[in-house]
Design a protein around this motif. Structure first.
Motif, PDB file in Angstrom:
ATOM      1  N   CYS A 142       4.163  15.414  -4.942  1.00  0.00           N
ATOM      2  CA  CYS A 142       3.393  14.376  -4.249  1.00  0.00           C
ATOM      3  C   CYS A 142       4.397  13.398  -3.652  1.00  0.00           C
ATOM      4  O   CYS A 142       5.095  12.689  -4.389  1.00  0.00           O
ATOM      5  CB  CYS A 142       2.468  13.667  -5.222  1.00  0.00           C
ATOM      6  N   ALA A 143       4.467  13.400  -2.338  1.00  0.00           N
ATOM      7  CA  ALA A 143       5.388  12.512  -1.633  1.00  0.00           C
ATOM      8  C   ALA A 143       4.663  11.235  -1.242  1.00  0.00           C
ATOM      9  O   ALA A 143       3.559  11.276  -0.691  1.00  0.00           O
ATOM     10  CB  ALA A 143       5.937  13.214  -0.399  1.00  0.00           C
ATOM     11  N   ALA A 144       5.297  10.120  -1.516  1.00  0.00           N
ATOM     12  CA  ALA A 144       4.693   8.828  -1.221  1.00  0.00           C
ATOM     13  C   ALA A 144       5.442   8.131  -0.096  1.00  0.00           C
ATOM     14  O   ALA A 144       6.658   8.286   0.054  1.00  0.00           O
ATOM     15  CB  ALA A 144       4.709   7.950  -2.465  1.00  0.00           C
ATOM     16  N   SER A 145       4.712   7.392   0.686  1.00  0.00           N
ATOM     17  CA  SER A 145       5.319   6.532   1.698  1.00  0.00           C
ATOM     18  C   SER A 145       4.974   5.095   1.358  1.00  0.00           C
ATOM     19  O   SER A 145       3.964   4.820   0.738  1.00  0.00           O
ATOM     20  CB  SER A 145       4.822   6.903   3.088  1.00  0.00           C
ATOM     21  N   GLY A 146       5.828   4.199   1.786  1.00  0.00           N
ATOM     22  CA  GLY A 146       5.636   2.804   1.429  1.00  0.00           C
ATOM     23  C   GLY A 146       6.804   2.339   0.592  1.00  0.00           C
ATOM     24  O   GLY A 146       7.451   3.121  -0.100  1.00  0.00           O
ATOM     25  N   ARG A 147       7.072   1.063   0.640  1.00  0.00           N
ATOM     26  CA  ARG A 147       8.265   0.533   0.005  1.00  0.00           C
ATOM     27  C   ARG A 147       8.120   0.268  -1.472  1.00  0.00           C
ATOM     28  O   ARG A 147       9.104   0.018  -2.156  1.00  0.00           O
ATOM     29  CB  ARG A 147       8.679  -0.754   0.709  1.00  0.00           C
TER      30      ARG A 147
ATOM     31  N   LYS B 124      13.420   9.353  -4.549  1.00  0.00           N
ATOM     32  CA  LYS B 124      12.839  10.236  -3.533  1.00  0.00           C
ATOM     33  C   LYS B 124      11.360   9.958  -3.312  1.00  0.00           C
ATOM     34  O   LYS B 124      10.700  10.647  -2.536  1.00  0.00           O
ATOM     35  CB  LYS B 124      13.043  11.698  -3.935  1.00  0.00           C
ATOM     36  N   LYS B 125      10.826   8.969  -4.025  1.00  0.00           N
ATOM     37  CA  LYS B 125       9.402   8.599  -3.889  1.00  0.00           C
ATOM     38  C   LYS B 125       8.495   9.812  -4.073  1.00  0.00           C
ATOM     39  O   LYS B 125       7.581  10.065  -3.282  1.00  0.00           O
ATOM     40  CB  LYS B 125       9.137   7.938  -2.533  1.00  0.00           C
ATOM     41  N   THR B 126       8.753  10.544  -5.114  1.00  0.00           N
ATOM     42  CA  THR B 126       8.013  11.777  -5.351  1.00  0.00           C
ATOM     43  C   THR B 126       7.629  11.885  -6.821  1.00  0.00           C
ATOM     44  O   THR B 126       8.418  11.532  -7.706  1.00  0.00           O
ATOM     45  CB  THR B 126       8.849  12.996  -4.941  1.00  0.00           C
ATOM     46  N   VAL B 127       6.423  12.384  -7.059  1.00  0.00           N
ATOM     47  CA  VAL B 127       5.988  12.695  -8.410  1.00  0.00           C
ATOM     48  C   VAL B 127       5.661  14.185  -8.461  1.00  0.00           C
ATOM     49  O   VAL B 127       5.217  14.771  -7.471  1.00  0.00           O
ATOM     50  CB  VAL B 127       4.786  11.831  -8.822  1.00  0.00           C
ATOM     51  N   PHE B 128       5.933  14.795  -9.611  1.00  0.00           N
ATOM     52  CA  PHE B 128       5.788  16.232  -9.762  1.00  0.00           C
ATOM     53  C   PHE B 128       4.813  16.543 -10.899  1.00  0.00           C
ATOM     54  O   PHE B 128       4.663  15.777 -11.850  1.00  0.00           O
ATOM     55  CB  PHE B 128       7.136  16.876 -10.080  1.00  0.00           C
ATOM     56  N   LEU B 129       4.211  17.716 -10.786  1.00  0.00           N
ATOM     57  CA  LEU B 129       3.429  18.256 -11.899  1.00  0.00           C
ATOM     58  C   LEU B 129       3.860  19.708 -12.073  1.00  0.00           C
ATOM     59  O   LEU B 129       3.541  20.561 -11.254  1.00  0.00           O
ATOM     60  CB  LEU B 129       1.928  18.175 -11.626  1.00  0.00           C
TER      61      LEU B 129
ATOM     62  N   GLN C 283       0.844  -1.191   0.000  1.00  0.00           N
ATOM     63  CA  GLN C 283       0.000   0.000   0.000  1.00  0.00           C
ATOM     64  C   GLN C 283       0.877   1.238   0.000  1.00  0.00           C
ATOM     65  O   GLN C 283       2.023   1.212   0.488  1.00  0.00           O
ATOM     66  CB  GLN C 283      -0.886  -0.029   1.253  1.00  0.00           C
ATOM     67  N   VAL C 284       0.383   2.308  -0.541  1.00  0.00           N
ATOM     68  CA  VAL C 284       1.127   3.557  -0.617  1.00  0.00           C
ATOM     69  C   VAL C 284       0.230   4.688  -0.132  1.00  0.00           C
ATOM     70  O   VAL C 284      -0.971   4.687  -0.359  1.00  0.00           O
ATOM     71  CB  VAL C 284       1.611   3.803  -2.064  1.00  0.00           C
ATOM     72  N   GLN C 285       0.829   5.630   0.586  1.00  0.00           N
ATOM     73  CA  GLN C 285       0.123   6.820   1.036  1.00  0.00           C
ATOM     74  C   GLN C 285       0.712   8.029   0.333  1.00  0.00           C
ATOM     75  O   GLN C 285       1.921   8.101   0.116  1.00  0.00           O
ATOM     76  CB  GLN C 285       0.249   6.984   2.551  1.00  0.00           C
ATOM     77  N   LEU C 286      -0.151   8.993  -0.005  1.00  0.00           N
ATOM     78  CA  LEU C 286       0.257  10.123  -0.838  1.00  0.00           C
ATOM     79  C   LEU C 286      -0.074  11.445  -0.156  1.00  0.00           C
ATOM     80  O   LEU C 286      -1.188  11.600   0.390  1.00  0.00           O
ATOM     81  CB  LEU C 286      -0.467  10.051  -2.185  1.00  0.00           C
ATOM     82  N   VAL C 287       0.861  12.386  -0.227  1.00  0.00           N
ATOM     83  CA  VAL C 287       0.649  13.718   0.336  1.00  0.00           C
ATOM     84  C   VAL C 287       1.088  14.748  -0.694  1.00  0.00           C
ATOM     85  O   VAL C 287       2.276  14.805  -1.063  1.00  0.00           O
ATOM     86  CB  VAL C 287       1.418  13.917   1.643  1.00  0.00           C
TER      87      VAL C 287
END
Length: 127
Positions: free
Chosen positions: A22-27, A76-81, A1-5
């Motif tokens: 958008c920073a994600a947590s989870g492996r 960095k477990k991050t997605v950008f727009l 599972q992944v959490q997004l902020v």
């Protein structure tokens, strides 16, 4: 599972730029395709952009092609727009999402079935 902020929303003038993160947590972040949606009052939720797990394939809505760019940094477990040449009609709450299948984003409209949603960040473009 992944959490997004999500972060990076705010007030910007028409013609300006804004970058959402958008920073994600989870492996397992790198195994997910990622997408950005937006919704403004009285309008349907709209898929803005999506990117596959490795960043080699992208999808953009016609309304943002040539102005928005989606990218990701798996380390960095991050997605950008990146949003350029913003218009008042871009005003909306922007949501980050994750899903196991990239093609799902633009082959179905059952977006409630996506694996994860962030809480949203408001972008307001003034004229």
């Amino acid at each position: 599972q992944v959490q997004l902020v999500e972060s990076g929303g705010g007030l910007v003038q028409a013609g300006g730029s804004q970058r959402l993160s958008c920073a994600a947590s989870g492996r397992t972040f790198s195994s997910y395709a990622m997408g950005w949606f937006r919704q403004s009052p009285g309008k349907e939720r709209e898929l803005v952009a999506a990117i596959n797990w490795i960043g080699t394939s992208r999808y953009y809505a016609d309304s943002v092609k040539g102005r928005f760019t989606i990218s990701r940094d798996n380390a960095k477990k991050t997605v950008f727009l990146q949003m350029n040449n913003l218009k008042p009609e871009d005003t909306a709450v922007y949501y980050c999402t994750a899903h196991s299948d990239f093609h799902y984003y633009f082959t179905t409209r059952d977006w409630n079935a996506l694996d994860a949603w962030g809480q949203g960040t408001l972008v307001t473009v003034s004229s």
